[in-house]
Write a protein that holds these residues in place. Structure first.
Motif, PDB file in Angstrom:
ATOM      1  N   GLY A 116       0.816  -1.210   0.000  1.00  0.00           N
ATOM      2  CA  GLY A 116       0.000   0.000   0.000  1.00  0.00           C
ATOM      3  C   GLY A 116       0.848   1.257   0.000  1.00  0.00           C
ATOM      4  O   GLY A 116       0.484   2.270  -0.611  1.00  0.00           O
ATOM      5  N   LYS A 117       1.994   1.221   0.682  1.00  0.00           N
ATOM      6  CA  LYS A 117       2.888   2.382   0.706  1.00  0.00           C
ATOM      7  C   LYS A 117       3.432   2.697  -0.683  1.00  0.00           C
ATOM      8  O   LYS A 117       3.571   3.869  -1.054  1.00  0.00           O
ATOM      9  CB  LYS A 117       4.037   2.141   1.678  1.00  0.00           C
ATOM     10  CG  LYS A 117       3.605   2.139   3.149  1.00  0.00           C
ATOM     11  CD  LYS A 117       4.759   1.791   4.064  1.00  0.00           C
ATOM     12  CE  LYS A 117       4.301   1.774   5.524  1.00  0.00           C
ATOM     13  NZ  LYS A 117       5.390   1.393   6.453  1.00  0.00           N
ATOM     14  N   TRP A 118       3.753   1.655  -1.451  1.00  0.00           N
ATOM     15  CA  TRP A 118       4.230   1.881  -2.828  1.00  0.00           C
ATOM     16  C   TRP A 118       3.145   2.540  -3.672  1.00  0.00           C
ATOM     17  O   TRP A 118       3.411   3.491  -4.416  1.00  0.00           O
ATOM     18  CB  TRP A 118       4.648   0.551  -3.464  1.00  0.00           C
ATOM     19  CG  TRP A 118       5.954   0.028  -2.982  1.00  0.00           C
ATOM     20  CD1 TRP A 118       6.158  -1.010  -2.109  1.00  0.00           C
ATOM     21  CD2 TRP A 118       7.263   0.500  -3.335  1.00  0.00           C
ATOM     22  NE1 TRP A 118       7.496  -1.212  -1.901  1.00  0.00           N
ATOM     23  CE2 TRP A 118       8.207  -0.297  -2.653  1.00  0.00           C
ATOM     24  CE3 TRP A 118       7.735   1.511  -4.162  1.00  0.00           C
ATOM     25  CZ2 TRP A 118       9.585  -0.117  -2.763  1.00  0.00           C
ATOM     26  CZ3 TRP A 118       9.101   1.713  -4.284  1.00  0.00           C
ATOM     27  CH2 TRP A 118      10.012   0.902  -3.594  1.00  0.00           C
ATOM     28  N   ILE A 119       1.925   2.049  -3.559  1.00  0.00           N
ATOM     29  CA  ILE A 119       0.812   2.614  -4.331  1.00  0.00           C
ATOM     30  C   ILE A 119       0.517   4.039  -3.874  1.00  0.00           C
ATOM     31  O   ILE A 119       0.356   4.962  -4.688  1.00  0.00           O
ATOM     32  CB  ILE A 119      -0.439   1.733  -4.193  1.00  0.00           C
ATOM     33  CG1 ILE A 119      -0.154   0.318  -4.715  1.00  0.00           C
ATOM     34  CG2 ILE A 119      -1.628   2.351  -4.912  1.00  0.00           C
ATOM     35  CD1 ILE A 119      -1.266  -0.683  -4.430  1.00  0.00           C
ATOM     36  N   TYR A 120       0.446   4.201  -2.569  1.00  0.00           N
ATOM     37  CA  TYR A 120       0.139   5.511  -1.956  1.00  0.00           C
ATOM     38  C   TYR A 120       1.162   6.562  -2.382  1.00  0.00           C
ATOM     39  O   TYR A 120       0.807   7.662  -2.848  1.00  0.00           O
ATOM     40  CB  TYR A 120       0.128   5.316  -0.437  1.00  0.00           C
ATOM     41  CG  TYR A 120       0.058   6.568   0.389  1.00  0.00           C
ATOM     42  CD1 TYR A 120      -1.157   7.193   0.648  1.00  0.00           C
ATOM     43  CD2 TYR A 120       1.208   7.104   0.969  1.00  0.00           C
ATOM     44  CE1 TYR A 120      -1.214   8.336   1.449  1.00  0.00           C
ATOM     45  CE2 TYR A 120       1.155   8.235   1.765  1.00  0.00           C
ATOM     46  CZ  TYR A 120      -0.054   8.840   1.999  1.00  0.00           C
ATOM     47  OH  TYR A 120      -0.105   9.972   2.790  1.00  0.00           O
ATOM     48  N   GLY A 121       2.453   6.250  -2.247  1.00  0.00           N
ATOM     49  CA  GLY A 121       3.490   7.203  -2.603  1.00  0.00           C
ATOM     50  C   GLY A 121       3.513   7.517  -4.089  1.00  0.00           C
ATOM     51  O   GLY A 121       3.669   8.675  -4.489  1.00  0.00           O
ATOM     52  N   PHE A 122       3.372   6.480  -4.926  1.00  0.00           N
ATOM     53  CA  PHE A 122       3.395   6.689  -6.379  1.00  0.00           C
ATOM     54  C   PHE A 122       2.273   7.639  -6.806  1.00  0.00           C
ATOM     55  O   PHE A 122       2.499   8.551  -7.611  1.00  0.00           O
ATOM     56  CB  PHE A 122       3.253   5.353  -7.103  1.00  0.00           C
ATOM     57  CG  PHE A 122       3.292   5.476  -8.602  1.00  0.00           C
ATOM     58  CD1 PHE A 122       4.501   5.470  -9.282  1.00  0.00           C
ATOM     59  CD2 PHE A 122       2.123   5.607  -9.335  1.00  0.00           C
ATOM     60  CE1 PHE A 122       4.542   5.601 -10.664  1.00  0.00           C
ATOM     61  CE2 PHE A 122       2.145   5.736 -10.717  1.00  0.00           C
ATOM     62  CZ  PHE A 122       3.361   5.727 -11.379  1.00  0.00           C
ATOM     63  N   LEU A 123       1.088   7.431  -6.271  1.00  0.00           N
ATOM     64  CA  LEU A 123      -0.041   8.286  -6.645  1.00  0.00           C
ATOM     65  C   LEU A 123       0.155   9.719  -6.157  1.00  0.00           C
ATOM     66  O   LEU A 123      -0.265  10.674  -6.831  1.00  0.00           O
ATOM     67  CB  LEU A 123      -1.344   7.703  -6.092  1.00  0.00           C
ATOM     68  CG  LEU A 123      -1.816   6.407  -6.759  1.00  0.00           C
ATOM     69  CD1 LEU A 123      -3.056   5.868  -6.064  1.00  0.00           C
ATOM     70  CD2 LEU A 123      -2.105   6.646  -8.241  1.00  0.00           C
ATOM     71  N   ILE A 124       0.788   9.899  -4.998  1.00  0.00           N
ATOM     72  CA  ILE A 124       1.073  11.253  -4.521  1.00  0.00           C
ATOM     73  C   ILE A 124       1.983  11.972  -5.502  1.00  0.00           C
ATOM     74  O   ILE A 124       1.722  13.122  -5.901  1.00  0.00           O
ATOM     75  CB  ILE A 124       1.719  11.209  -3.116  1.00  0.00           C
ATOM     76  CG1 ILE A 124       0.665  10.880  -2.067  1.00  0.00           C
ATOM     77  CG2 ILE A 124       2.396  12.550  -2.788  1.00  0.00           C
ATOM     78  CD1 ILE A 124       1.219  10.744  -0.667  1.00  0.00           C
ATOM     79  N   GLY A 125       3.083  11.325  -5.913  1.00  0.00           N
ATOM     80  CA  GLY A 125       3.994  11.946  -6.864  1.00  0.00           C
ATOM     81  C   GLY A 125       3.331  12.202  -8.203  1.00  0.00           C
ATOM     82  O   GLY A 125       3.490  13.283  -8.797  1.00  0.00           O
ATOM     83  N   PHE A 126       2.587  11.235  -8.694  1.00  0.00           N
ATOM     84  CA  PHE A 126       1.929  11.332 -10.000  1.00  0.00           C
ATOM     85  C   PHE A 126       0.919  12.472 -10.008  1.00  0.00           C
ATOM     86  O   PHE A 126       0.912  13.320 -10.917  1.00  0.00           O
ATOM     87  CB  PHE A 126       1.238   9.998 -10.304  1.00  0.00           C
ATOM     88  CG  PHE A 126       0.830   9.827 -11.734  1.00  0.00           C
ATOM     89  CD1 PHE A 126       1.713   9.298 -12.666  1.00  0.00           C
ATOM     90  CD2 PHE A 126      -0.440  10.190 -12.154  1.00  0.00           C
ATOM     91  CE1 PHE A 126       1.332   9.131 -13.985  1.00  0.00           C
ATOM     92  CE2 PHE A 126      -0.829  10.028 -13.472  1.00  0.00           C
ATOM     93  CZ  PHE A 126       0.059   9.491 -14.395  1.00  0.00           C
ATOM     94  N   ILE A 127       0.066  12.523  -8.980  1.00  0.00           N
ATOM     95  CA  ILE A 127      -0.991  13.532  -8.924  1.00  0.00           C
ATOM     96  C   ILE A 127      -0.409  14.913  -8.649  1.00  0.00           C
ATOM     97  O   ILE A 127      -0.922  15.926  -9.154  1.00  0.00           O
ATOM     98  CB  ILE A 127      -2.037  13.147  -7.863  1.00  0.00           C
ATOM     99  CG1 ILE A 127      -2.746  11.849  -8.273  1.00  0.00           C
ATOM    100  CG2 ILE A 127      -3.061  14.258  -7.670  1.00  0.00           C
ATOM    101  CD1 ILE A 127      -3.674  11.295  -7.209  1.00  0.00           C
ATOM    102  N   SER A 128       0.664  14.992  -7.866  1.00  0.00           N
ATOM    103  CA  SER A 128       1.280  16.288  -7.564  1.00  0.00           C
ATOM    104  C   SER A 128       1.704  17.010  -8.829  1.00  0.00           C
ATOM    105  O   SER A 128       1.415  18.204  -9.010  1.00  0.00           O
ATOM    106  CB  SER A 128       2.502  16.090  -6.657  1.00  0.00           C
ATOM    107  OG  SER A 128       2.133  15.617  -5.387  1.00  0.00           O
ATOM    108  N   ILE A 129       2.399  16.319  -9.705  1.00  0.00           N
ATOM    109  CA  ILE A 129       2.871  16.949 -10.942  1.00  0.00           C
ATOM    110  C   ILE A 129       1.713  17.216 -11.889  1.00  0.00           C
ATOM    111  O   ILE A 129       1.706  18.216 -12.618  1.00  0.00           O
ATOM    112  CB  ILE A 129       3.935  16.067 -11.626  1.00  0.00           C
ATOM    113  CG1 ILE A 129       5.050  15.726 -10.630  1.00  0.00           C
ATOM    114  CG2 ILE A 129       4.513  16.772 -12.840  1.00  0.00           C
ATOM    115  CD1 ILE A 129       5.702  16.942  -9.982  1.00  0.00           C
ATOM    116  N   MET A 130       0.710  16.350 -11.873  1.00  0.00           N
ATOM    117  CA  MET A 130      -0.471  16.572 -12.712  1.00  0.00           C
ATOM    118  C   MET A 130      -1.173  17.871 -12.317  1.00  0.00           C
ATOM    119  O   MET A 130      -1.512  18.711 -13.168  1.00  0.00           O
ATOM    120  CB  MET A 130      -1.445  15.395 -12.582  1.00  0.00           C
ATOM    121  CG  MET A 130      -2.675  15.521 -13.459  1.00  0.00           C
ATOM    122  SD  MET A 130      -3.842  14.162 -13.199  1.00  0.00           S
ATOM    123  CE  MET A 130      -2.859  12.767 -13.735  1.00  0.00           C
TER     124      MET A 130
END
Length: 401
Positions: free
Chosen positions: A340-354
């Motif tokens: 869950g941490k991998w998914i959670y962190g990846f989405l934070i980075g992805f959405i931040s730049i979006m």
């Protein structure tokens, strides 16, 4: 009679009264408690909540000190009183005048943050009859580091009161909140007082007071400039070391990186969340670079400035690095399972730049991305656990077949 004995006597005097939590908090903040756990099974360890919070604060102190110097430095550069330093070690940055301005502007933010937040914590502890929780020790340090240097103190006080009461205490206090309290405070400031949290006059000391004057100065951040498709006027070394306008503690990627290594070494910050956040940001930035290279959009597009920025430079500007290290890794509001941490962190980075690219009015997207993923963290963990259960059930059925 020593201070410790006097505090112990006060604790005994007010034991069983409503004021007992207040005296207990002061005593345990300064000294180890006299009491030990009773009954049940316990694990002996050198760490506790107070030590954990103090460790995070130690990781934040370098960012705080650097932010003080940078506040004075950016003011002097913008007003033309000193020449811009050509390198980090040129000597212009580390001078007493810069520090004095930084102390004058940043220390009041720290005092108000801790004063208002801890006062509310004490009030709730007395009303509810429980011990004062140490959770605000870190929040109180984070808040001054993520706001503009010239933010009025009364606004900060109102926001801290809102964040502690609505973002934390109504959910039951430390360990029960679903949103990061520091980001809740910043979100309140952004939506309640937007003119003080965005624009080109809030990131450098005294810029607001000079508006309309012939020598009016600009303190726009790199993100603000790029959102308007203006050229990048700072070198990579300036961005990496932190000699750029921005919130007090989020400009120096170097110090944030050192803080991340310290938190990982002490096993307090999750390296999975930090690394996956960086990966998510790089992936989203790389996708935008491909769109620009394919000439799908033109240079006149309002998205062009940030979309055409080299994907790896997104890690050096704005509050992304600070958010990924100190905010996204909050153990209460983040995902708990390893996957869950991998998914959670990846989405934070992805959405931040979006958000950073698609919302030119608010190019700093890490705050909204983390708050959004705070809400979805329990859902991510739920499906990760359910997936593990299903796989184990399949293995069990295969063995018994």
């Amino acid at each position: 009679m020593g201070l410790k004995q006097n505090l112990h006597n006060l604790k005994e005097k007010y034991k069983g009264t409503k004021m007992a939590p207040a005296f207990n908090a002061i005593h345990t903040f300064l000294y180890l408690p006299n009491e030990t756990t009773h009954g049940g099974t316990h694990i002996k360890a050198a760490d506790d909540l107070k030590r954990t919070m103090n460790t995070v604060i130690m990781a934040l102190v370098p960012c705080l000190i650097f932010g003080m110097f940078n506040a004075g430095y950016q003011h002097h550069v913008a007003t033309g009183e000193v020449e811009r330093a050509m390198s980090f070690f040129s000597g212009n940055f580390w001078n007493l005048d810069n520090l004095i301005i930084g102390l004058y502007k940043v220390l009041p933010l720290v005092i108000v943050s801790y004063g208002v937040g801890l006062a509310i914590e004490f009030v709730f502890a007395v009303i509810k009859g429980h011990e004062v929780e140490e959770g605000y020790l870190v929040t109180g340090m984070l808040v001054p580091l993520i706001v503009p240097v010239d933010l009025p103190l009364w606004m900060l006080a109102v926001a801290v009161a809102f964040g502690v009461v609505i973002g934390k205490e109504v959910f039951g206090g430390t360990g029960m909140n679903i949103l990061n309290p520091a980001l809740t405070i910043r979100a309140f400031l952004f939506f309640a007082y937007p003119t003080w949290m965005s624009g080109d006059k809030v990131w450098v000391h005294d810029a607001v007071n000079r508006v309309g004057q012939p020598d009016a100065i600009s303190g726009e951040t790199i993100l603000g400039s790029l959102a308007q498709s203006q050229p990048l006027n700072y070198s990579v070394s300036d961005m990496f070391f932190g000699m750029i306008p921005g919130s007090v503690g989020e400009t120096s990627t170097l110090l944030i990186l050192l803080g991340a290594l310290f938190l990982i070494f002490t096993k307090i910050g999750s390296w999975r969340i930090m690394l996956s956040s960086v990966i998510g940001a790089l992936v989203m930035g790389f996708i935008f670079n491909m769109v620009v290279d394919a000439e799908i959009i033109g240079e006149t597009s309002k998205f062009y400035g940030l979309m055409s920025l080299d994907f790896w430079k997104h890690l050096l500007i704005g509050g992304f690095a600070f958010g990924a290290v100190y905010m996204a890794t909050d153990p209460v509001t983040a995902a708990q399972t390893n996957k869950g941490k991998w998914i959670y962190g990846f989405l934070i980075g992805f959405i931040s730049i979006m958000i950073r690219v698609f919302n030119p009015a608010y190019p700093e997207g890490v705050m909204l991305a983390i708050l959004l993923m705070n809400v979805f963290a329990p859902t991510i963990d739920h499906y990760v656990v359910q997936g593990n259960v299903k796989r184990r059930m399949k293995r069990l059925k295969a063995k018994t077949a």
